[in-house]
Design a protein around this motif. Structure first.
Motif: not given
Length: 238
Positions: A81-107
């Motif tokens: 779900y992409d609607d948590y991005a703002l709350r993730a920023f507030d939580a000082e997350a390093v990154d926000y991986l949106l499923k599904p993602f591929d190996g390049a994005r994970l890297r």
């Protein structure tokens, strides 16, 4: 880099583990099926980073991130779900991986984590950020207590009572350890008690140096002469 995957869906955990198996620099990967298990594993294993799902039963990934105590692992939210991005920023997350993602994005995410860990290893020690909330287990369920709602703390055998306007849930923790996590907002005022400085309304002196603290809520908290000076110093105007 030691990673902890937190996701309530086993196929998602297994897929992410398979993808990580092909990445260099990963020394260990452990798994948790919910937020409660994740917090226990974090305390036991001290992973470098979490790959943390957001929508989970009982405790969400946002709740887990808000409950981390220093030294805390880095956080990457992994969600469909992409609607948590703002709350993730507030939580000082390093990154926000949106499923599904591929190996390049994970890297790219792993590169960000490694860069952050390398920078932290060479940075001077900094003041730890206190948790925004505490998790209390009551009759098999987990209750979330916002630190901002706590007025004072009181020891109760092997527990600490978190006194709020809505009650005093018991956290299995020593008072000294908890105060170390909460930072300067709370000051010990008695062998068995500590108070939030901003909650103090007035101080009523007694004989022999003891006093009583009356809080804005009307609660009354003991203050012994041993701790009176440490309490009064931060209350004095700068």
């Amino acid at each position: 880099m030691r990673l902890l995957i937190v996701d309530d869906e086993r196929p998602a955990r297994e897929r992410l583990r398979r993808m990580l198996a092909h990445e260099p620099g990963i020394t260990s990967v452990t798994e948790a099926a919910d937020g409660v298990e994740a917090l226990a594993l974090i305390a036991r294993d001290a992973p470098d980073a979490l790959l943390l799902d957001i929508e989970m039963p009982e405790l969400s990934g946002i709740d887990v991130a808000a409950s981390l105590v220093a030294p805390a692992p880095l956080v990457v939210f992994v969600t469909a779900y992409d609607d948590y991005a703002l709350r993730a920023f507030d939580a000082e997350a390093v990154d926000y991986l949106l499923k599904p993602f591929d190996g390049a994005r994970l890297r790219r995410t792993l590169d960000r984590l490694q860069s952050r860990l390398t920078a932290a290893a060479h940075a001077p020690a900094s003041t730890c950020t206190p948790p925004r909330q505490l998790l209390v287990t009551e009759r098999g369920a987990t209750r979330i207590v916002q630190v901002a709602d706590i007025e004072w703390l009181e020891t109760a055998d092997n527990y600490v009572a978190l006194h709020t306007r809505d009650g005093a849930p018991l956290l299995r923790q020593s008072l000294g350890t908890l105060l170390g996590q909460l930072g300067p907002a709370f000051v010990r005022c008695h062998r068995c008690a500590a108070v939030r400085l901003t909650a103090v309304n007035r101080i009523v002196p007694h004989s022999k140096g003891d006093c009583t603290l009356v809080l804005h809520s009307g609660a009354v908290v003991p203050c012994s002469r041993q701790y009176r000076a440490a309490l009064l110093d931060p209350l004095r105007p700068a």
